[in-house]
Design an enzyme around this catalytic site. Sequence first.
Site, PDB file in Angstrom:
ATOM      1  CG  ASN A 300      16.747 -15.126  -0.219  1.00 43.18           C
ATOM      2  OD1 ASN A 300      15.950 -15.120   0.712  1.00 43.18           O
ATOM      3  ND2 ASN A 300      16.344 -15.086  -1.486  1.00 43.18           N
ATOM      4  CE  LYS A 381      26.009 -35.122  -4.064  1.00 45.60           C
ATOM      5  NZ  LYS A 381      26.450 -36.062  -3.069  1.00 45.60           N
ATOM      6  N   PRO A 400      13.101 -13.234 -13.853  1.00 46.72           N
ATOM      7  CG  PRO A 400      11.001 -14.231 -13.951  1.00 46.72           C
ATOM      8  CD  PRO A 400      12.473 -14.543 -13.914  1.00 46.72           C
ATOM      9  CG  ASP A 401      11.844  -7.031 -10.775  1.00 42.36           C
ATOM     10  OD1 ASP A 401      10.733  -6.830 -10.242  1.00 42.36           O
ATOM     11  OD2 ASP A 401      12.920  -6.661 -10.268  1.00 42.36           O
ATOM     12  CB  ILE A 402       7.644 -10.982  -9.329  1.00 41.10           C
ATOM     13  CG1 ILE A 402       8.226 -12.326  -9.766  1.00 41.10           C
ATOM     14  CG2 ILE A 402       6.164 -11.110  -9.024  1.00 41.10           C
ATOM     15  CD1 ILE A 402       8.469 -13.299  -8.652  1.00 41.10           C
ATOM     16  CG  PHE A 419       8.962  -5.012   1.461  1.00 36.71           C
ATOM     17  CD1 PHE A 419       7.643  -5.232   1.114  1.00 36.71           C
ATOM     18  CD2 PHE A 419       9.265  -4.709   2.779  1.00 36.71           C
ATOM     19  CE1 PHE A 419       6.636  -5.142   2.063  1.00 36.71           C
ATOM     20  CE2 PHE A 419       8.277  -4.625   3.732  1.00 36.71           C
ATOM     21  CZ  PHE A 419       6.956  -4.838   3.382  1.00 36.71           C
ATOM     22  CE  LYS A 433      16.809  -2.441  -5.479  1.00 39.61           C
ATOM     23  NZ  LYS A 433      17.187  -3.219  -4.326  1.00 39.61           N
ATOM     24  CE  LYS A 437      13.166  -3.843  -8.388  1.00 35.12           C
ATOM     25  NZ  LYS A 437      13.265  -5.256  -8.069  1.00 35.12           N
TER      26      LYS A 437
HETATM   27  O1  C5P Z   1      15.803  -7.554  -4.936  1.00 37.85           O
HETATM   28  P1  C5P Z   1      15.308  -6.152  -5.047  1.00 37.85           P
HETATM   29  O2  C5P Z   1      15.965  -5.217  -4.072  1.00 37.85           O
HETATM   30  O3  C5P Z   1      15.311  -5.626  -6.450  1.00 37.85           O
HETATM   31  O4  C5P Z   1      13.790  -6.244  -4.567  1.00 37.85           O
HETATM   32  C1  C5P Z   1      12.974  -5.107  -4.489  1.00 37.85           C
HETATM   33  C2  C5P Z   1      11.538  -5.495  -4.660  1.00 37.85           C
HETATM   34  O5  C5P Z   1      11.372  -6.166  -5.912  1.00 37.85           O
HETATM   35  C3  C5P Z   1      10.942  -6.416  -3.627  1.00 37.85           C
HETATM   36  O6  C5P Z   1       9.625  -5.980  -3.444  1.00 37.85           O
HETATM   37  C4  C5P Z   1      10.962  -7.773  -4.288  1.00 37.85           C
HETATM   38  O7  C5P Z   1       9.911  -8.592  -3.833  1.00 37.85           O
HETATM   39  C5  C5P Z   1      10.770  -7.420  -5.741  1.00 37.85           C
HETATM   40  N1  C5P Z   1      11.426  -8.345  -6.669  1.00 37.85           N
HETATM   41  C6  C5P Z   1      10.644  -9.113  -7.497  1.00 37.85           C
HETATM   42  N2  C5P Z   1      11.231  -9.953  -8.411  1.00 37.85           N
HETATM   43  C7  C5P Z   1      12.570 -10.017  -8.500  1.00 37.85           C
HETATM   44  C8  C5P Z   1      13.386  -9.242  -7.670  1.00 37.85           C
HETATM   45  C9  C5P Z   1      12.771  -8.420  -6.746  1.00 37.85           C
HETATM   46  O8  C5P Z   1       9.422  -9.058  -7.392  1.00 37.85           O
HETATM   47  N3  C5P Z   1      13.111 -10.819  -9.400  1.00 37.85           N
END
Ligand code: C5P
Length: 495
Positions: A300, A381, A400-402, A419, A433, A437
């Site tokens: 991205n 490739k 995974p969502d960190i 963010f 969110k 989260k």
């Molecule tokens: O992509 P998204 O809008 O859900 O991101 C919101 C927040 O979640 C950001 O702080 C981003 O760094 C965090 N995030 C994350 N891991 C992910 C997706 C998003 O830590 N897989």
Amino acid sequence: MNLSAIITALGGRSALQQLLDVGPSAISNYMTRGHLPNRVKPIIYAALTAKGYRVSADDLEILAAPSKLPTSDMATNLGPRILLIISGGIAAYRALETARQLQKRGARVTGVMTESAKQFITPLSLAALTGEKCYDHLFSLTDEAEMGHIQLARSADLVLVVPATANFIARANAGIADDLATTILLATRAKVVMAPAMNPAMWAHPATKNNFATLTQRGVHMVGPERGDTACGEEGEGRMCEPSYIADVAMKMVGAISNNHLSGNIDGKKKQAGPLIGKRVIITSGPTIEPIDKVRFIANRSSGKQGHAIATALASRGASVTLVSGPVNEAPPGHVNLVPVTTAAEMLSACTNAIAGKPTDIAICAAAVSDWRVTSVESKKLKKPRDSNAKLLLELRQNPDILSNLSNNKNRPKLVIGFAAETENLFENATAKRYHKGCDWMIANQVGGDDDPVFGSTTNKVLLITELGVETWPKMLKTELAEKLADRIEAEFYK
Ligand code: C5P
């Protein structure tokens, strides 16, 4: 005005005669009348300040006698001493306003000018403003009556370069010491802040980018440049930040430095002094890159500018910062522990490792983590089929969502900040969110606008959503946003 005091300060009546190129009767006339003709006032002013006196520019009142060696002793409550180096660009005239803003904030400013800066402003104008001698020549400092350049460099609590031209940044990077300003940079032990200003093409040149990156790595704190109309008439990135903002940053940096007695070691590294001393912070920044095959990937547009600026702001206030960053072109900030990663999985394990060892106070997830990764990555490739109608289907799995992981971790940092970049329904989506989260604060910004893309831009406009409600922050530089966030974090920990 006390003419007798002026005569004594200048070395007697005949010295004043010589200076003004007048006879003894003229001096007697001045004494009798008790005032001086306007024509001679600037000459006397310049002569007094050149001798190190602090003089009121309005009425030539002597405010302070010269001290041969200005001290950096902020404990004397005289305010921090800032050595203001002015290099030669069109923005040099804005250095005068910067000096004024620093003085308004209580700093004592000593000016140093390069030869080319003198093409734009005169040492006299700076001396008049600061009430201090303006130094502009390396060899004049070898004079007995003057302080040596090493002493001048050491007398400062902070060295501030305004503007820092492309040429000056290049010379500073190379360690060239062929004039007073660059010699001071090598000799000083104080923190150095630079406010770059140049034509957008010069700013975009890889040579400048390299010099900037290396100086940042060495711990020089860069303020700007920002996007806008530059002094040379072109629009783009390269404009010097506002003098009031530069003065704010400088004073903040001096604030951190004034707490030097607190400095010590964290994790075997020299830690920065400041109000966030002892606070452990983890910050994610930049994009993650998810491979498709040996050469292709999903990515991205995140530049890492915001996350890196936050790391810089917190480190400069004394926090012990671990910056887990995806691949970016941003220079790594000085005094942070940088952990470079590529994929979301790597970012997660770097973050969980960082919080596993020792209690962490703050986590800030500024990274644009890729939501998806390819289920099975090709080790070679992928070949394009001969059949031009053939389709390629990639199976993606969620990453995974960190942020959620850190928010719900058994080693959860005390303050977790996310963010949310949204293209629509900013407040509603970001609030949802924050809730889902489990973080404490969510910083929401609208992305995808045509006039301000945010990704890659130097500015940002956000909402701060906390348990107490929402604050709308005005559009500002990402570096400013980082400082404002650092202020909020400080307030949170010391409320
Ligand atoms: O992509 P998204 O809008 O859900 O991101 C919101 C927040 O979640 C950001 O702080 C981003 O760094 C965090 N995030 C994350 N891991 C992910 C997706 C998003 O830590 N897989």
